[in-house]
Design a protein around this motif. Sequence first.
Motif, mmCIF file in Angstrom:
data_model
loop_
_atom_site.group_PDB
_atom_site.id
_atom_site.type_symbol
_atom_site.label_atom_id
_atom_site.label_comp_id
_atom_site.label_asym_id
_atom_site.label_seq_id
_atom_site.Cartn_x
_atom_site.Cartn_y
_atom_site.Cartn_z
ATOM 1 N N UNK A 316 99.962 0.026 -62.144
ATOM 2 C CA UNK A 316 99.872 -0.301 -63.522
ATOM 3 C C UNK A 316 101.061 0.407 -64.181
ATOM 4 N N UNK A 317 101.811 -0.360 -65.092
ATOM 5 C CA UNK A 317 102.953 0.086 -65.810
ATOM 6 C C UNK A 317 102.643 1.467 -66.666
ATOM 7 N N UNK A 318 101.666 1.790 -67.079
ATOM 8 C CA UNK A 318 101.389 2.832 -68.052
ATOM 9 C C UNK A 318 100.001 2.687 -68.529
ATOM 10 N N UNK A 319 99.711 3.950 -69.457
ATOM 11 C CA UNK A 319 98.602 3.823 -69.832
ATOM 12 C C UNK A 319 98.522 3.743 -71.531
ATOM 13 N N UNK A 320 97.647 2.851 -71.829
ATOM 14 C CA UNK A 320 97.622 2.447 -73.375
ATOM 15 C C UNK A 320 96.753 2.952 -74.127
ATOM 16 N N UNK A 321 97.263 3.523 -75.510
ATOM 17 C CA UNK A 321 96.339 4.135 -76.392
ATOM 18 C C UNK A 321 96.527 3.657 -77.645
ATOM 19 N N UNK A 322 95.582 3.537 -78.760
ATOM 20 C CA UNK A 322 95.867 3.340 -80.243
ATOM 21 C C UNK A 322 95.457 4.465 -80.916
ATOM 22 N N UNK A 323 96.215 5.131 -81.554
ATOM 23 C CA UNK A 323 96.032 6.469 -82.360
ATOM 24 C C UNK A 323 95.029 6.089 -83.449
ATOM 25 N N UNK A 324 93.904 7.003 -83.316
ATOM 26 C CA UNK A 324 92.991 6.844 -84.635
ATOM 27 C C UNK A 324 93.169 7.786 -85.581
ATOM 28 N N UNK A 325 94.195 8.620 -85.419
ATOM 29 C CA UNK A 325 94.464 9.548 -86.598
ATOM 30 C C UNK A 325 96.178 10.200 -86.168
ATOM 31 N N UNK A 326 96.627 10.591 -87.111
ATOM 32 C CA UNK A 326 98.079 11.351 -86.625
ATOM 33 C C UNK A 326 97.835 12.307 -85.586
ATOM 34 N N UNK A 327 98.832 12.302 -84.648
ATOM 35 C CA UNK A 327 98.968 13.320 -83.460
ATOM 36 C C UNK A 327 100.517 13.519 -83.426
ATOM 37 N N UNK A 328 100.532 15.085 -83.430
ATOM 38 C CA UNK A 328 101.798 15.664 -83.037
ATOM 39 C C UNK A 328 102.104 15.789 -81.547
ATOM 40 N N UNK A 329 103.239 14.953 -81.330
ATOM 41 C CA UNK A 329 103.761 14.795 -79.950
ATOM 42 C C UNK A 329 105.292 15.201 -79.663
ATOM 43 N N UNK A 330 105.713 16.076 -78.788
ATOM 44 C CA UNK A 330 106.940 16.443 -78.708
ATOM 45 C C UNK A 330 107.739 16.936 -80.037
ATOM 46 N N UNK A 331 106.980 17.553 -80.844
ATOM 47 C CA UNK A 331 107.494 18.091 -82.210
ATOM 48 C C UNK A 331 107.713 16.958 -83.163
ATOM 49 N N UNK A 332 107.004 15.891 -83.004
ATOM 50 C CA UNK A 332 106.947 14.578 -83.840
ATOM 51 C C UNK A 332 105.520 14.383 -84.294
ATOM 52 N N UNK A 333 105.338 13.946 -85.546
ATOM 53 C CA UNK A 333 104.049 13.615 -86.048
ATOM 54 C C UNK A 333 104.008 12.078 -85.801
ATOM 55 N N UNK A 334 103.324 11.656 -84.831
ATOM 56 C CA UNK A 334 103.151 10.244 -84.761
ATOM 57 C C UNK A 334 102.005 9.901 -85.732
ATOM 58 N N UNK A 335 102.051 8.613 -86.505
ATOM 59 C CA UNK A 335 101.372 8.037 -87.600
ATOM 60 C C UNK A 335 100.162 7.607 -86.723
ATOM 61 N N UNK A 336 98.838 7.418 -87.560
ATOM 62 C CA UNK A 336 97.815 6.723 -87.128
ATOM 63 C C UNK A 336 98.097 5.302 -86.886
ATOM 64 N N UNK A 337 97.267 4.516 -86.113
ATOM 65 C CA UNK A 337 97.170 2.874 -86.185
ATOM 66 C C UNK A 337 98.421 2.564 -85.367
ATOM 67 N N UNK A 338 99.222 3.258 -84.574
ATOM 68 C CA UNK A 338 100.217 2.744 -83.723
ATOM 69 C C UNK A 338 99.716 2.950 -82.336
ATOM 70 N N UNK A 339 100.334 1.932 -81.527
ATOM 71 C CA UNK A 339 100.324 1.814 -80.098
ATOM 72 C C UNK A 339 101.013 2.678 -79.203
ATOM 73 N N UNK A 340 100.507 3.311 -78.185
ATOM 74 C CA UNK A 340 101.159 4.334 -77.446
ATOM 75 C C UNK A 340 101.182 3.743 -75.909
ATOM 76 N N UNK A 341 102.481 3.899 -75.349
ATOM 77 C CA UNK A 341 102.435 3.660 -73.959
ATOM 78 C C UNK A 341 102.832 5.027 -73.233
ATOM 79 N N UNK A 342 102.201 5.585 -72.334
ATOM 80 C CA UNK A 342 102.407 6.685 -71.712
ATOM 81 C C UNK A 342 103.015 5.834 -70.258
ATOM 82 N N UNK A 343 104.277 5.757 -70.172
ATOM 83 C CA UNK A 343 104.696 5.051 -68.923
ATOM 84 C C UNK A 343 104.740 5.810 -67.571
#
Length: 444
Positions: A316-343
């Motif tokens: 499986x190419x990666x894990x998919x998540x859709x953010x329900x609220x902003x999350x800080x990742x690697x020093x960056x605030x990722x906005x809510x309602x975006x789709x994330x791929x952990x490859x």
Amino acid sequence: MKALAASTAPSRPPDPRLPPGPDAGVLTQTVAFHRDPLGFLRQAQAEFGDVFTLRLLTARPLLVVADPEAVPLLLESDPRRAAAGSGRRMLLPFASTRSVFGGDGEAHRRARERIAPAMSAEAIDAHRPEMARIAARHAAEFPSGHPFQLLPRARAITDEIFVRLLLGVRDERIASDLIAAIQGMLWTPGNPPLTLPGKGDGAFGELGQLLFERRQAPVARRLERAIEARRAEGPGAGEDVLGRMISATPALETAEIVDELLSLLMAAQQPPAIALTWLLDRLGREPPLAERFAAEPGGELADAVIRETLRLRPPVAGVLRRLGEPIEVAGRLLPAAVNILLPTTLIQHDPRLFPRPERFWPDRWVTTDAAQQPFFPFGGGARRCVGEPLARAEIETVIPAVLETVRLEPLAPEPEPMVQRATVLVPRQSLLVRRTNGTSAAAR
Ligand code: HEM
């Protein structure tokens, strides 16, 4: 023709809240990603760092997060902060919102609880002898005298195990019709460099939806027959997946069960067959290792071989998540309602985590700290793969049964490169092998 316009135009100007990423057009990115997923992601990581934005035909924007520290954070997040069902439906719009795979919240919880007991290690272990018999029967039919693709053969084994043992379809006619229909659903000439668009993807999506429904219809009809046949058996429906769904409270309509099973199939059909294929490739290249694996498939060495294969060639190419609220990742605030791929591929090939990542070196799982690193071929948290015990049992029974029946030699001097198909990674030529002993039962 909204989707066509989007596919040929260059990427839209980046949303300032999103990290930068490749600026090639959507179609160019999509094809490059499907043709060489690891190379494409590596190049983007080298240019933009551990977090970057892709724009694919079926997912735009898609935030790729390859920061190792973000893996546990996102996997263990409360599902309301990082939802799996809606994340997956972006790439697989056909997955039902009421299913284990495509659902979220209460719908997911109920669907998972219904089938989890039938998929526990204990329930699955009871099927091991039959799994080995199914595998040996298939292996005896592998062609001799000319090269053949191993992946569809492995899929035929896992499809039969799924239908007969996991679902528990007992009627011979219905079982064989259902297996054939499942195989027809995924058939394509080769491995196309695109994923079929679906609902919400404009005019192309409407077409994709139609094609998919046409392919799915024979499977749905046979599932209906299997459910009706089981209902006709009367009370005490059984502890397998069909039995548990038929006796669920509150009761489910046949159409609802079919809907859930079709989405379960989406998750279940490809990954175990891909894992078996890559393992047989590796063991075909190293006969002494194959002998040791077959002698003790549940032992420490086999475990290290399985891990190392799933690290280098994650199905499986990666894990998919859709953010329900902003999350800080690697020093960056990722906005809510975006789709994330952990490859999975990129992180499991990261030289900061796995030194000399390209090397097949099972010993790293015994003699180094590899086990402490992010390694998530089955995902994690509340949405971790519910089929893991089945996958494990299939590996431990099917591989020895195949090795005892046939000797296989991969055609390519090096393992075939991985290409992306929807959400899975497959060998580019579906793994061409040659049988070097015996004659197929069919040819005799
Ligand atoms: C080697 C084989 C397999 C691999 C590598 C694999 C991998 C995965 C991954 C990465 C996920 C996503 C987890 C997440 O989002 O955190 C997943 C979910 C899932 N898998 Fe598997 N899988 C395999 C076999 C199977 C089998 C055999 C079945 C069923 C018969 C299955 C059914 C599912 C289902 C239903 C989900 C969704 C679980 C949920 O969201 O609660 N998988 N799998």
